[in-house]
Design a protein around this motif. Sequence first.
Motif, PDB file in Angstrom:
ATOM      1  N   TRP A   1      17.666  13.820  17.274  1.00 27.58           N
ATOM      2  CA  TRP A   1      17.539  15.051  18.060  1.00 27.58           C
ATOM      3  C   TRP A   1      18.703  16.010  17.832  1.00 27.58           C
ATOM      4  CZ3 TRP A   1      17.665  10.129  20.139  1.00 27.58           C
ATOM      5  CH2 TRP A   1      18.806   9.743  20.846  1.00 27.58           C
ATOM      6  N   GLY A   2      19.371  15.901  16.684  1.00 28.14           N
ATOM      7  CA  GLY A   2      20.301  16.922  16.246  1.00 28.14           C
ATOM      8  C   GLY A   2      21.713  16.843  16.779  1.00 28.14           C
ATOM      9  N   VAL A   3      22.108  15.688  17.315  1.00 30.44           N
ATOM     10  CA  VAL A   3      23.451  15.505  17.855  1.00 30.44           C
ATOM     11  C   VAL A   3      24.258  14.636  16.897  1.00 30.44           C
ATOM     12  CG1 VAL A   3      24.752  14.392  19.714  1.00 30.44           C
ATOM     13  CG2 VAL A   3      22.785  15.816  20.259  1.00 30.44           C
ATOM     14  N   LEU A   4      25.517  15.004  16.670  1.00 37.36           N
ATOM     15  CA  LEU A   4      26.414  14.167  15.881  1.00 37.36           C
ATOM     16  C   LEU A   4      27.128  13.183  16.802  1.00 37.36           C
ATOM     17  CD1 LEU A   4      28.147  16.668  13.416  1.00 37.36           C
ATOM     18  CD2 LEU A   4      26.184  15.185  12.981  1.00 37.36           C
ATOM     19  N   VAL A   5      27.252  11.941  16.352  1.00 39.61           N
ATOM     20  CA  VAL A   5      27.966  10.932  17.133  1.00 39.61           C
ATOM     21  C   VAL A   5      29.037  10.309  16.252  1.00 39.61           C
ATOM     22  CG1 VAL A   5      26.106  10.417  18.748  1.00 39.61           C
ATOM     23  CG2 VAL A   5      26.165   9.233  16.547  1.00 39.61           C
ATOM     24  N   VAL A   6      30.102   9.845  16.901  1.00 38.03           N
ATOM     25  CA  VAL A   6      31.207   9.269  16.144  1.00 38.03           C
ATOM     26  C   VAL A   6      31.845   8.143  16.943  1.00 38.03           C
ATOM     27  CG1 VAL A   6      32.829  11.014  17.026  1.00 38.03           C
ATOM     28  CG2 VAL A   6      33.373   9.745  14.931  1.00 38.03           C
ATOM     29  N   ARG A   7      32.161   7.075  16.239  1.00 37.98           N
ATOM     30  CA  ARG A   7      32.943   5.982  16.825  1.00 37.98           C
ATOM     31  C   ARG A   7      34.030   5.611  15.837  1.00 37.98           C
ATOM     32  NH1 ARG A   7      31.008   0.451  19.941  1.00 37.98           N
ATOM     33  NH2 ARG A   7      33.131  -0.258  20.437  1.00 37.98           N
ATOM     34  N   THR A   8      35.240   5.409  16.336  1.00 35.03           N
ATOM     35  CA  THR A   8      36.371   5.057  15.484  1.00 35.03           C
ATOM     36  C   THR A   8      36.647   3.566  15.606  1.00 35.03           C
ATOM     37  OG1 THR A   8      37.316   7.274  15.759  1.00 35.03           O
ATOM     38  CG2 THR A   8      38.781   5.552  14.953  1.00 35.03           C
ATOM     39  N   VAL A   9      36.764   2.907  14.456  1.00 36.68           N
ATOM     40  CA  VAL A   9      36.952   1.452  14.437  1.00 36.68           C
ATOM     41  C   VAL A   9      38.181   1.114  13.609  1.00 36.68           C
ATOM     42  CG1 VAL A   9      34.463   1.076  14.690  1.00 36.68           C
ATOM     43  CG2 VAL A   9      35.482   1.113  12.401  1.00 36.68           C
ATOM     44  N   ALA A  10      38.635  -0.118  13.737  1.00 32.31           N
ATOM     45  CA  ALA A  10      39.808  -0.569  13.001  1.00 32.31           C
ATOM     46  C   ALA A  10      39.474  -0.766  11.522  1.00 32.31           C
ATOM     47  CB  ALA A  10      40.335  -1.868  13.594  1.00 32.31           C
ATOM     48  N   GLY A  11      40.454  -0.436  10.676  1.00 31.87           N
ATOM     49  CA  GLY A  11      40.293  -0.611   9.231  1.00 31.87           C
ATOM     50  C   GLY A  11      40.554   0.684   8.489  1.00 31.87           C
ATOM     51  N   GLU A  12      41.135   0.567   7.299  1.00 29.81           N
ATOM     52  CA  GLU A  12      41.473   1.754   6.513  1.00 29.81           C
ATOM     53  C   GLU A  12      40.239   2.467   5.983  1.00 29.81           C
ATOM     54  OE1 GLU A  12      44.125   3.365   6.041  1.00 29.81           O
ATOM     55  OE2 GLU A  12      45.682   2.012   6.771  1.00 29.81           O
ATOM     56  N   GLY A  13      39.164   1.725   5.708  1.00 31.39           N
ATOM     57  CA  GLY A  13      37.950   2.356   5.207  1.00 31.39           C
ATOM     58  C   GLY A  13      38.059   2.764   3.753  1.00 31.39           C
ATOM     59  N   PRO A  14      36.966   3.322   3.203  1.00 31.20           N
ATOM     60  CA  PRO A  14      36.926   3.673   1.782  1.00 31.20           C
ATOM     61  C   PRO A  14      37.334   5.107   1.487  1.00 31.20           C
ATOM     62  CG  PRO A  14      34.744   3.853   2.683  1.00 31.20           C
ATOM     63  CD  PRO A  14      35.632   3.432   3.826  1.00 31.20           C
TER      64      PRO A  14
ATOM     65  N   HIS B   1      34.341  -1.817   1.894  1.00 30.81           N
ATOM     66  CA  HIS B   1      34.248  -0.867   3.012  1.00 30.81           C
ATOM     67  C   HIS B   1      35.550  -0.766   3.781  1.00 30.81           C
ATOM     68  CE1 HIS B   1      33.875  -4.387   5.621  1.00 30.81           C
ATOM     69  NE2 HIS B   1      32.815  -4.782   4.940  1.00 30.81           N
ATOM     70  N   GLY B   2      36.385  -1.784   3.749  1.00 30.06           N
ATOM     71  CA  GLY B   2      37.694  -1.737   4.379  1.00 30.06           C
ATOM     72  C   GLY B   2      37.692  -1.800   5.892  1.00 30.06           C
ATOM     73  N   LEU B   3      36.551  -2.076   6.503  1.00 29.97           N
ATOM     74  CA  LEU B   3      36.480  -2.095   7.966  1.00 29.97           C
ATOM     75  C   LEU B   3      36.952  -3.444   8.500  1.00 29.97           C
ATOM     76  CD1 LEU B   3      33.037  -0.344   8.545  1.00 29.97           C
ATOM     77  CD2 LEU B   3      35.314   0.686   8.433  1.00 29.97           C
ATOM     78  N   VAL B   4      37.807  -3.379   9.538  1.00 30.67           N
ATOM     79  CA  VAL B   4      38.282  -4.588  10.196  1.00 30.67           C
ATOM     80  C   VAL B   4      37.565  -4.767  11.539  1.00 30.67           C
ATOM     81  CG1 VAL B   4      40.306  -5.746  11.157  1.00 30.67           C
ATOM     82  CG2 VAL B   4      40.524  -4.404   9.054  1.00 30.67           C
ATOM     83  N   GLY B   5      37.292  -3.673  12.204  1.00 33.90           N
ATOM     84  CA  GLY B   5      36.579  -3.731  13.482  1.00 33.90           C
ATOM     85  C   GLY B   5      35.092  -3.920  13.258  1.00 33.90           C
ATOM     86  N   VAL B   6      34.727  -5.082  12.728  1.00 31.55           N
ATOM     87  CA  VAL B   6      33.339  -5.328  12.331  1.00 31.55           C
ATOM     88  C   VAL B   6      32.403  -5.348  13.536  1.00 31.55           C
ATOM     89  CG1 VAL B   6      31.792  -7.038  11.305  1.00 31.55           C
ATOM     90  CG2 VAL B   6      33.979  -6.507  10.201  1.00 31.55           C
ATOM     91  N   ALA B   7      32.834  -5.934  14.647  1.00 25.69           N
ATOM     92  CA  ALA B   7      31.970  -5.998  15.832  1.00 25.69           C
ATOM     93  C   ALA B   7      31.674  -4.596  16.362  1.00 25.69           C
ATOM     94  CB  ALA B   7      32.619  -6.862  16.908  1.00 25.69           C
ATOM     95  N   ASP B   8      32.706  -3.752  16.432  1.00 27.18           N
ATOM     96  CA  ASP B   8      32.515  -2.388  16.922  1.00 27.18           C
ATOM     97  C   ASP B   8      31.629  -1.584  15.972  1.00 27.18           C
ATOM     98  OD1 ASP B   8      34.104  -2.944  19.091  1.00 27.18           O
ATOM     99  OD2 ASP B   8      35.922  -2.085  18.228  1.00 27.18           O
TER     100      ASP B   8
END
Length: 243
Positions: A65-78, A22-29
């Motif tokens: 209820w039809g809303v998009l949410v997004v959070r950006t975390v550390a890590g290059e990702g896949p 998964h490449g995520l570094v910000g695991v807690a977030d």
Amino acid sequence: MTGSHPAAGPEPAGPVAAPAGHGLVGVADAGAFLARLVRLDRAAVVRLRPGATPGRTALWARLPWGVLVVRTVAGEGPGDATVAAGDLLAELAAGGPGLPPRHDAQWRWPLPPAASRPVESLPVAQLRRIADAAAGALRDATAHGVAGRAVGQRAVRDALLDHVPVVVTPDDAPGDPVEVPQRLVQGLVRMGFLGTVGTTPDGGDVQVRVAARWVGLVGPYGAAWSQKATDLAVRVVTTHTFG
């Protein structure tokens, strides 16, 4: 002034070989985001996309209820991959590096454009009050009805989510007010994007932003986006997790 978030880009076409992890570094977030998402919708999927800056990954999801949410975390990702939110949460909780099985075809929603512009800043405390008032109205209507008449909880929820508690008139477009529906406020609050009471100063701000026909609320820990109602030709009725 313009801001940006990960562009929607082309949708994945057919099966794609999964990367090693998964490449995520910000695991807690990431774990905090996924845990709240799964509590709202056990079957939710999460879309991982490159962030606006190198070394960051944007986690996108759609709330019931039809809303998009997004959070950006550390890590290059896949790269660009959609997986079951519960599977990814379990992998992170176990300290594993692997990317769960991909479900790219289950992502069926457009993302807002990358470029957006701010139109107003709202105090965090004001957003909390709006959310608390809606929750109180739901409890009161469920217990006592509306105008003396019994009303189904789902009908009350839908009415509250469609309510517009904030209307902003941008300085550069006085004839084009921006409506901020309760469903956006609830997305921000229910996903913890305002932080917990006491961790975010009352003087902190949430930006109201627009991107084409999208309206967004950008909080200290993430953002919620919704298309304006005039763009929605079909509205799918689903069970809302609210209150």
